[in-house]
Write a protein that holds these residues in place. Structure first.
Motif, PDB file in Angstrom:
ATOM      1  N   THR A  92       0.832  -1.214   0.000  1.00  0.00           N
ATOM      2  CA  THR A  92       0.000   0.000   0.000  1.00  0.00           C
ATOM      3  C   THR A  92       0.866   1.263   0.000  1.00  0.00           C
ATOM      4  OG1 THR A  92      -0.125   0.073   2.425  1.00  0.00           O
ATOM      5  CG2 THR A  92      -1.790  -1.229   1.276  1.00  0.00           C
ATOM      6  N   SER A  93       2.176   1.132   0.012  1.00  0.00           N
ATOM      7  CA  SER A  93       3.054   2.298   0.019  1.00  0.00           C
ATOM      8  C   SER A  93       3.019   3.008  -1.322  1.00  0.00           C
ATOM      9  CB  SER A  93       4.493   1.874   0.340  1.00  0.00           C
ATOM     10  OG  SER A  93       5.002   1.035  -0.687  1.00  0.00           O
ATOM     11  N   LYS A  94       3.493   4.257  -1.342  1.00  0.00           N
ATOM     12  CA  LYS A  94       3.549   5.015  -2.597  1.00  0.00           C
ATOM     13  C   LYS A  94       4.446   4.308  -3.609  1.00  0.00           C
ATOM     14  CE  LYS A  94       4.805   9.025  -0.961  1.00  0.00           C
ATOM     15  NZ  LYS A  94       5.209  10.457  -0.925  1.00  0.00           N
ATOM     16  N   PHE A  95       5.514   3.726  -3.128  1.00  0.00           N
ATOM     17  CA  PHE A  95       6.441   3.032  -4.023  1.00  0.00           C
ATOM     18  C   PHE A  95       5.737   1.860  -4.706  1.00  0.00           C
ATOM     19  CE2 PHE A  95       9.802   0.319  -5.428  1.00  0.00           C
ATOM     20  CZ  PHE A  95      10.873   1.157  -5.706  1.00  0.00           C
ATOM     21  N   ALA A  96       5.000   1.064  -3.943  1.00  0.00           N
ATOM     22  CA  ALA A  96       4.329  -0.104  -4.502  1.00  0.00           C
ATOM     23  C   ALA A  96       3.259   0.287  -5.515  1.00  0.00           C
ATOM     24  CB  ALA A  96       3.715  -0.941  -3.383  1.00  0.00           C
ATOM     25  N   ARG A  97       2.647   1.447  -5.299  1.00  0.00           N
ATOM     26  CA  ARG A  97       1.588   1.878  -6.211  1.00  0.00           C
ATOM     27  C   ARG A  97       2.145   2.545  -7.471  1.00  0.00           C
ATOM     28  NH1 ARG A  97      -0.476   4.041  -1.324  1.00  0.00           N
ATOM     29  NH2 ARG A  97      -0.089   6.150  -2.105  1.00  0.00           N
ATOM     30  N   GLU A 123       4.017   1.939 -10.597  1.00  0.00           N
ATOM     31  CA  GLU A 123       4.454   0.834 -11.447  1.00  0.00           C
ATOM     32  C   GLU A 123       5.835   1.074 -12.034  1.00  0.00           C
ATOM     33  OE1 GLU A 123       2.668  -0.529 -15.530  1.00  0.00           O
ATOM     34  OE2 GLU A 123       1.373  -1.241 -13.910  1.00  0.00           O
ATOM     35  N   ASN A 124       6.119   2.321 -12.372  1.00  0.00           N
ATOM     36  CA  ASN A 124       7.404   2.668 -12.946  1.00  0.00           C
ATOM     37  C   ASN A 124       8.547   2.391 -11.961  1.00  0.00           C
ATOM     38  OD1 ASN A 124       9.211   3.905 -14.901  1.00  0.00           O
ATOM     39  ND2 ASN A 124       9.268   5.666 -13.531  1.00  0.00           N
ATOM     40  N   ALA A 125       8.310   2.632 -10.671  1.00  0.00           N
ATOM     41  CA  ALA A 125       9.332   2.391  -9.653  1.00  0.00           C
ATOM     42  C   ALA A 125       9.604   0.899  -9.510  1.00  0.00           C
ATOM     43  CB  ALA A 125       8.891   2.996  -8.311  1.00  0.00           C
ATOM     44  N   LEU A 126       8.552   0.083  -9.504  1.00  0.00           N
ATOM     45  CA  LEU A 126       8.737  -1.367  -9.426  1.00  0.00           C
ATOM     46  C   LEU A 126       9.533  -1.879 -10.620  1.00  0.00           C
ATOM     47  CD1 LEU A 126       5.187  -2.513  -8.233  1.00  0.00           C
ATOM     48  CD2 LEU A 126       7.297  -2.504  -6.895  1.00  0.00           C
ATOM     49  N   LEU A 127       9.255  -1.345 -11.791  1.00  0.00           N
ATOM     50  CA  LEU A 127       9.973  -1.753 -12.987  1.00  0.00           C
ATOM     51  C   LEU A 127      11.455  -1.406 -12.869  1.00  0.00           C
ATOM     52  CD1 LEU A 127       9.611  -2.936 -15.864  1.00  0.00           C
ATOM     53  CD2 LEU A 127       9.243  -0.600 -16.657  1.00  0.00           C
ATOM     54  N   VAL A 183      15.926   6.560   1.911  1.00  0.00           N
ATOM     55  CA  VAL A 183      15.803   7.683   0.978  1.00  0.00           C
ATOM     56  C   VAL A 183      14.331   8.020   0.780  1.00  0.00           C
ATOM     57  CG1 VAL A 183      16.321   8.504  -1.359  1.00  0.00           C
ATOM     58  CG2 VAL A 183      17.925   6.986  -0.182  1.00  0.00           C
ATOM     59  N   CYS A 184      14.018   9.310   0.862  1.00  0.00           N
ATOM     60  CA  CYS A 184      12.628   9.761   0.697  1.00  0.00           C
ATOM     61  C   CYS A 184      12.193   9.603  -0.751  1.00  0.00           C
ATOM     62  CB  CYS A 184      12.498  11.215   1.136  1.00  0.00           C
ATOM     63  SG  CYS A 184      12.867  11.476   2.883  1.00  0.00           S
ATOM     64  N   PHE A 185      11.091   8.893  -0.942  1.00  0.00           N
ATOM     65  CA  PHE A 185      10.599   8.601  -2.285  1.00  0.00           C
ATOM     66  C   PHE A 185       9.576   9.636  -2.729  1.00  0.00           C
ATOM     67  CE2 PHE A 185       7.353   6.476  -4.969  1.00  0.00           C
ATOM     68  CZ  PHE A 185       8.137   6.288  -6.098  1.00  0.00           C
ATOM     69  N   ASP A 186       9.799  10.179  -3.925  1.00  0.00           N
ATOM     70  CA  ASP A 186       8.883  11.133  -4.540  1.00  0.00           C
ATOM     71  C   ASP A 186       8.450  10.551  -5.876  1.00  0.00           C
ATOM     72  OD1 ASP A 186       7.509  13.227  -5.685  1.00  0.00           O
ATOM     73  OD2 ASP A 186       9.049  14.740  -5.278  1.00  0.00           O
ATOM     74  N   GLU A 187       7.172  10.187  -5.984  1.00  0.00           N
ATOM     75  CA  GLU A 187       6.685   9.533  -7.203  1.00  0.00           C
ATOM     76  C   GLU A 187       6.756  10.431  -8.426  1.00  0.00           C
ATOM     77  OE1 GLU A 187       2.926  11.003  -5.043  1.00  0.00           O
ATOM     78  OE2 GLU A 187       4.951  10.313  -4.577  1.00  0.00           O
ATOM     79  N   TYR A 216      13.856   3.014  -0.314  1.00  0.00           N
ATOM     80  CA  TYR A 216      12.956   4.135  -0.594  1.00  0.00           C
ATOM     81  C   TYR A 216      11.726   4.050   0.305  1.00  0.00           C
ATOM     82  CZ  TYR A 216      16.056   4.820  -4.510  1.00  0.00           C
ATOM     83  OH  TYR A 216      17.183   5.036  -5.265  1.00  0.00           O
ATOM     84  N   VAL A 217      11.498   5.127   1.045  1.00  0.00           N
ATOM     85  CA  VAL A 217      10.432   5.154   2.047  1.00  0.00           C
ATOM     86  C   VAL A 217       9.579   6.411   1.856  1.00  0.00           C
ATOM     87  CG1 VAL A 217      11.794   3.854   3.728  1.00  0.00           C
ATOM     88  CG2 VAL A 217      11.925   6.353   3.709  1.00  0.00           C
ATOM     89  N   ASP A 218       8.388   6.376   2.447  1.00  0.00           N
ATOM     90  CA  ASP A 218       7.507   7.543   2.439  1.00  0.00           C
ATOM     91  C   ASP A 218       7.961   8.514   3.524  1.00  0.00           C
ATOM     92  OD1 ASP A 218       6.126   6.166   0.521  1.00  0.00           O
ATOM     93  OD2 ASP A 218       4.479   5.559   1.842  1.00  0.00           O
TER      94      ASP A 218
END
Length: 438
Positions: free
Chosen positions: A214-219, A221-225, A345-349, A401-403
């Motif tokens: 449910t994290s921003k990173f998981a949502r 798709e480009n980051a997962l790729l 590291v702070c993740f910014d989508e 990468y974290v929120d």
């Protein structure tokens, strides 16, 4: 005559419609791929070689997932996940090693036998031990205990295909668990007793069991790729994904177009998972990851999809600095565990590429160590090894990468300030390669 002409026209019409539909389908698939992989007009051969036009080559990676592990009941209170056969190196016989969880407080009383490939059954000697992490983690809310079950024989009967376990306390019928064969090492020559394909430089085991979907990173798709593409850029193309069904189908379809090899492993854990049990479940996945990669990879690393490993060189040969393997050969062969520094590291989508996220929180600690494992010792020694070396930042590190709720505040630091100039150039080169594929 007119009837035959009409029939021919009808056939031609049907054929034309079929070809049109086929063309439309292929065109839509091409547009779908180009949405993420825009490589036409590029002249970077090194990057383009990562793209695949046909099927992936068969090799040692093709057997990493077999036999497919799955939690199965071996009694009223116990479940087995995977099992490994390890023949003794210097004396006759060997033992089956089974990863098991059981209800807390349940009595362990089993019989075991080995089922040979020819159909014969051989009685074995059963023993067990609790996982070492059980003594380190005191989770009173947990309702399970992790075990290692062993079934030993002192003679060579041939290679077994499965191990049968019978819970005596419940007088249940024996349950078979398929075995993965681990070939012993010839210490004199350092080679395998049986012919084994050349080892992969490294693999990554991907933990989707403890990953927050449910994290921003998981949502994103480009980051997962990018998790897969960045590790491919450093020379790792083979991934074992635990809880594979959690990986979005769009990401899987896109990775099918590259040379990346995904080995999907289910993880239908039979007990309730809590924050307190995640470390024990991670330890279990780590053990299976080590045993599954023995004989097939030189190194392996257990990561979640929001974690990127940045070594100072690639796993393939780097003439300027030497590959990662070459650098770590300076350590004793008994040293199998290399701890990597981890930055939150702070993740910014909104950032296109993951290295463009430059702020990290030094106060935010990872709940577990990130270990690069070297797979040179026999399996039993590998699991018992406690020799661990902490690698310097100049050798490699991990970004997690974290929120962050306070991006831009005074409490954050720029991770680039801690990286040497040549190392930063290497990271920028990786970034530019991945940029061509996104």
């Amino acid at each position: 005559m007119r009837k035959y002409q009409q029939l021919v026209l009808l056939l031609i019409s049907c054929l034309s419609v079929g070809i049109l539909l086929m063309y439309k389908t292929e065109n839509n698939r091409l547009k779908y791929v180009l949405k993420y992989v825009n490589f036409f007009g590029r002249n970077d051969a090194a990057v383009l070689r990562r793209l695949e036009n046909g099927t992936k080559e068969e090799g040692p990676q093709a057997v990493l997932w077999r036999p497919l592990p799955v939690w199965q009941m071996i009694g009223d209170s116990f479940h087995a996940y995977s099992a490994y056969w390890m023949r003794n190196e210097l004396v006759a016989g060997g033992e089956a090693h089974v990863l098991v969880v059981g209800k807390k407080g349940a009595v362990v009383d089993f019989r075991c036998s080995l089922e040979l490939l020819g159909g014969r059954s051989v009685q074995g000697k059963f023993r067990f031990q609790r996982d070492s992490i059980e003594s380190l983690v005191d989770d009173k809310s947990s309702n399970f205990t992790s075990y290692h079950f062993f079934c030993q024989v002192s003679r060579d009967f041939g290679q077994p295909g499965s191990v049968s376990l019978t819970d005596i306390t419940t007088t249940k019928s024996p349950v078979k668990v398929r075995l993965r064969n681990l070939k012993p090492t010839d210490k004199k020559s350092g080679s395998k007793v049986a012919a084994v394909p050349s080892r992969l430089p490294a693999t990554i085991c991907v933990d989707l069991v403890g990953f927050n979907m449910t994290s921003k990173f998981a949502r994103t798709e480009n980051a997962l790729l990018q998790f897969f593409l960045f590790h491919q850029a450093i020379g790792i193309e083979h991934f074992l994904v635990y809880n594979y069904d959690e990986l979005p189908e769009d990401v899987i379809h896109l990775l099918d177009r590259t040379n990346i090899n995904l080995n999907g492993l289910p993880f239908n854990f039979p007990f309730r998972q809590t924050n307190g049990t995640l470390s024990r479940i991670r330890q279990l996945i780590h053990t299976d990851c080590l045993l599954r990669n023995v004989n097939h990879a030189s190194f392996t690393l257990l990561l979640r999809p929001n974690e990127l490993f940045f070594p100072n060189s690639r796993f393939s040969v780097d003439q300027a600095k030497g590959s990662v393997q070459q650098q770590l050969r300076h350590f004793s062969s008994e040293t199998t565990r290399f701890e990597l520094a981890t930055m939150s590291v702070c993740f910014d989508e909104r950032k296109k590429l993951l290295p463009d996220n430059v702020q990290y929180d030094p106060e935010r600690r990872s709940p577990y160590k990130t270990i690069l494992d070297r797979l040179e010792l026999p399996p039993a020694q590998l699991l018992a090894s406690t020799t661990e070396v902490e690698l310097s930042l100049s050798t490699g590190f991990v970004h997690r990468y974290v929120d962050c709720d306070h991006v831009g505040s005074d409490g954050l630091h720029d991770w680039r300030n801690a990286v040497r100039e040549d190392f930063m150039e290497h990271i920028n080169a990786l970034r530019n390669e991945v940029d061509l594929l996104i």
